[in-house]
Structure formats: structure tokens, C-alpha cells
Motif scaffolding. Structure first.
Motif, PDB file in Angstrom:
ATOM      1  N   PRO A   4       0.829  -1.209   0.000  1.00 25.50           N
ATOM      2  CA  PRO A   4       0.000   0.000   0.000  1.00 25.50           C
ATOM      3  C   PRO A   4       0.861   1.255   0.000  1.00 25.50           C
ATOM      4  CG  PRO A   4      -0.027  -1.069   2.157  1.00 25.50           C
ATOM      5  CD  PRO A   4       0.669  -1.997   1.219  1.00 25.50           C
ATOM      6  N   ARG A   5       0.403   2.289  -0.682  1.00 23.81           N
ATOM      7  CA  ARG A   5       1.144   3.547  -0.746  1.00 23.81           C
ATOM      8  C   ARG A   5       1.065   4.253   0.601  1.00 23.81           C
ATOM      9  NH1 ARG A   5      -0.350   7.269  -5.672  1.00 23.81           N
ATOM     10  NH2 ARG A   5       1.433   8.344  -4.756  1.00 23.81           N
ATOM     11  N   ARG A   6       2.188   4.864   0.957  1.00 29.80           N
ATOM     12  CA  ARG A   6       2.208   5.600   2.217  1.00 29.80           C
ATOM     13  C   ARG A   6       1.402   6.880   2.082  1.00 29.80           C
ATOM     14  NH1 ARG A   6       8.247   6.413   4.084  1.00 29.80           N
ATOM     15  NH2 ARG A   6       8.426   7.144   1.940  1.00 29.80           N
ATOM     16  N   ALA A  10       2.784  10.124   6.377  1.00 26.78           N
ATOM     17  CA  ALA A  10       3.861   9.160   6.609  1.00 26.78           C
ATOM     18  C   ALA A  10       5.104   9.533   5.806  1.00 26.78           C
ATOM     19  CB  ALA A  10       3.399   7.754   6.245  1.00 26.78           C
ATOM     20  N   ARG A  11       4.909   9.980   4.570  1.00 21.04           N
ATOM     21  CA  ARG A  11       6.049  10.391   3.742  1.00 21.04           C
ATOM     22  C   ARG A  11       6.737  11.613   4.346  1.00 21.04           C
ATOM     23  NH1 ARG A  11       2.388   9.279  -0.418  1.00 21.04           N
ATOM     24  NH2 ARG A  11       2.015  11.489  -0.812  1.00 21.04           N
ATOM     25  N   SER A  12       5.941  12.552   4.834  1.00 20.51           N
ATOM     26  CA  SER A  12       6.493  13.758   5.441  1.00 20.51           C
ATOM     27  C   SER A  12       7.287  13.409   6.702  1.00 20.51           C
ATOM     28  CB  SER A  12       5.364  14.730   5.787  1.00 20.51           C
ATOM     29  OG  SER A  12       5.869  15.894   6.398  1.00 20.51           O
ATOM     30  N   ARG A  18      14.712  11.600   8.044  1.00 20.56           N
ATOM     31  CA  ARG A  18      15.925  11.532   7.233  1.00 20.56           C
ATOM     32  C   ARG A  18      16.749  12.814   7.397  1.00 20.56           C
ATOM     33  NH1 ARG A  18      15.232  11.416   1.070  1.00 20.56           N
ATOM     34  NH2 ARG A  18      13.215  10.706   1.800  1.00 20.56           N
ATOM     35  N   LEU A  19      16.079  13.954   7.442  1.00 23.40           N
ATOM     36  CA  LEU A  19      16.775  15.228   7.634  1.00 23.40           C
ATOM     37  C   LEU A  19      17.444  15.296   9.015  1.00 23.40           C
ATOM     38  CD1 LEU A  19      14.120  17.560   6.001  1.00 23.40           C
ATOM     39  CD2 LEU A  19      16.478  17.266   5.199  1.00 23.40           C
ATOM     40  N   GLY A  49      14.217  23.120  -1.030  1.00 25.40           N
ATOM     41  CA  GLY A  49      12.875  23.531  -0.643  1.00 25.40           C
ATOM     42  C   GLY A  49      12.222  22.553   0.319  1.00 25.40           C
ATOM     43  N   THR A  50      12.534  21.263   0.157  1.00 25.62           N
ATOM     44  CA  THR A  50      11.988  20.244   1.067  1.00 25.62           C
ATOM     45  C   THR A  50      12.522  20.449   2.472  1.00 25.62           C
ATOM     46  OG1 THR A  50      11.813  18.649  -0.756  1.00 25.62           O
ATOM     47  CG2 THR A  50      11.795  17.760   1.478  1.00 25.62           C
TER      48      THR A  50
END
Length: 198
Positions: A4-6, A10-12, A18-19, A49-50
Motif C-alpha cells: 500500500p502507498r504511504r 507518513a512520507r512527510s 531523514r533530515l 525547498g523540502t
């Protein structure tokens, strides 16, 4: 079958983590001066920008690293959370745990930021609200491990944290002769102080 796609949330959260990991690693590798927004961005493999979406300023990123250290990286707090229902930890074990923590990467990263904040007003403003939180959280976690059956426990915990922190900082550039003897002597003193009732 495709996984299933996150969700966007969840992606944020994954990108934010990770940052934070990238910033933490930059601090350990090159210190505060080398932990620029550009270096963190490159290390995390994200667009500028992210990064700025999650952390508009370098100071905000550094403050988030401190919060992350409190939440995920301090072993003494992890032990405190998992041992809530266990019996008290011996004072010898507590001294060893704190001493080990002081020599680990989380303390080194936090120390980089605290030293830098002395002459960086923006960083100082970002970290001052977190200072009491980190001290209180660590003190509470260690006190929980020590148990609450002795009226002197909170003070003995504070003495232990302060003495070991000072001993570690005194030898941070070059190990000092006799530091291990100081740590062992404090264990003996604690045994006496904890056995007495005021």
C-alpha cells in the motif's frame, strides 16, 4: 501484490526523520560549523525547498536535533521507559549507565550545539527552551531507575549526573589520568550516602 502507498503524513514524517539523521551525522562528523543547511540537504538527498519546508532556519533544524536526541537517542531514557515496572537499578549500574551515555554520540552532538549557542544568538534562542527539558527529562529518567524509596534519591541523581558530566568534560580533549578512579570512588560514596537515612 503491491504494498500500500504511504500517506502524505507518513512520507512527510519519513523525510523529517531523514533530515534529522543527516543533521545528526553532520554534527558528529564535522561539528556545528560544518553542519550547514546545504550539507544536511545533500546528505539527506532532498531538495533545498523540502528541507526548508520542514525546518525554515538552521536554528530550527538544530533545535529539532536536540528534541530528537531526547526522544530517540539517549540510551538512559530508553532504559528508563522499558524498565518502568522493574525494580530499582543499583547505584553502581546507574553510574555506569550515565558514564557510558556521556561518552556516546548523542551527548557529543548535543555538546556541539550547546557550545555553539554561546556565541550564536539565534541558536541560543532556539535551544534555551529545550535546556530545562533535556535536564529534567534525563533527571526524571535516572531517578525512576533508581527508585523512589530513599528521600535523597533526587539529590543523589543530580550529584551523579553533575560529577560525571564534569569528569567527562575535563578529559574531552585528552583522557585524564585518574578519571576512572574518580568514577569508582563516587560509586563507593554513593553506597554510603544511599545507605544513610536523613
Amino acid at each position: 501484490m503491491a504494498s500500500p502507498r504511504r500517506t502524505q503524513q507518513a512520507r512527510s514524517a519519513a523525510t523529517r526523520e531523514r533530515l534529522l539523521d543527516a543533521a545528526y551525522e553532520c554534527l558528529l562528523d564535522g561539528g556545528y560549523a560544518a553542519t550547514t543547511v546545504g550539507h544536511v540537504q545533500q546528505r539527506a538527498g532532498v531538495a533545498r525547498g523540502t528541507l526548508l519546508h520542514h525546518f525554515p532556519t538552521r536554528s530550527a533544524l538544530m533545535a529539532a536535533v536536540v528534541e530528537d536526541i531526547i526522544e530517540r537517542r539517549l540510551e538512559v531514557l530508553t532504559v528508563a521507559r522499558t524498565d518502568d515496572d522493574a525494580g530499582p537499578t543499583s547505584w553502581d549500574d546507574l553510574v555506569d549507565l550515565i558514564w557510558h551515555e556521556l561518552q556516546g554520540p548523542p551527548f557529543a552532538a548535543a555538546l556541539e550545539l550547546w557550545v555553539a549557542a554561546r556565541t550564536d544568538p539565534d541558536l541560543r534562542r532556539a535551544l534555551v527552551p529545550l535546556q530545562e527539558r533535556i535536564f529534567t527529562t534525563v533527571h526524571r529518567g535516572v531517578t525512576r531507575l533508581a527508585g523512589h524509596d530513599h528521600p535523597r534519591t533526587p539529590m543523589l541523581v543530580q550529584f551523579t549526573i553533575d560529577l560525571l558530566t564534569g569528569s567527562h568534560l575535563a578529559g574531552i580533549l585528552h583522557p585524564r589520568t585518574g578519571t576512572s578512579a574518580v568514577v569508582e570512588a563516587w560509586k563507593q560514596a554513593l553506597a554510603v550516602l544511599a545507605a544513610e537515612r536523613p
